[in-house]
Design an enzyme around this catalytic site. Sequence first.
Site: not given
Length: 318
Positions: A299, A92, A270, A182-183
């Site tokens: 993360h 992201y 995370d 992630s994204q």
Amino acid sequence: MQQPYDMPLEQLYQYKPERTAPADFKEFWKGSLEELANEKAGPQLEPHEYPADGVKVYWLTYRSIGGARIKGWYAVPDRQGPHPAIVKYHGYNASYDGDIHDIVNWALHGYAAFGMLVRGQNSSEDTEISHHGHVPGWMTKGILDPKTYYYRGVYLDAVRAVEVVSGFAEVDEKRIGVIGASQGGGLAVAVSALSDIPKAAVSEYPYLSNFQRAIDTAIDQPYLEINSFFRRNTSPDIEQAAMHTLSYFDVMNLAQLVKATVLMSIGLVDTITPPSTVFAAYNHLETDKEIKVYRYFGHEYIPPFQTEKLAFLRKHLK
């Protein structure tokens, strides 16, 4: 270091919340993919000089839903193919210089590699207009209608990416994988659900999963953009409409459609993608799958997982 704040690990392996997919979930995506098919991709490759031997590098542009021009770096080994291929999706707002060096590195490992730049977040166009206000960021843009929601375009752009790469002469269309963190990890799962092209998927701490728990549990952005939207729009009707929209894009709901073999990862500290939201997607997968859990990582870049990823892709694509 912060200690695990989510569920104990033994509970995470059992955590499988009810899917929230609406009754017309499959019809929605069938219609969206048909709309995408009506948009000619028209890929264009522009050669780029890169200071490395054994690889050719290009700037790739193609058309996606809404006529948006989606872009990214494409690199291919400088030898005769066909080659296995990887399509990478970035995090992201987290692609620097288009991740060109990472894409080249994958080509040096023997893969034709494309790094899709998510619409609006880097060099790719975002042609969708939001008909209502939204908080800063992308999570609530167009959120009151699934047909105008920002991630509808993103998911379809990501599907188009594997379609474009599979059509290149130097690529073996039967050996294509998708990767991301992630994204990007969420997009890897979504594309594997919406397309039969990927044969393997690596999803590192995937985002865009189990939205209801995410907004209740996440400590850090960007899930909290949704919470901010509800603070500014306190009507229960607005929250209901927004959550209905999100249900179409929840990778937890898409997971059971995945046919590719999946390797997933999560760190137990995370605070951006809470471990329970990742396991929600993982536990709904009905394909060959494995998840690597890292007790002391959050993360972030997880060094031991990089070896796992390389071995997994070599096994399934080479």
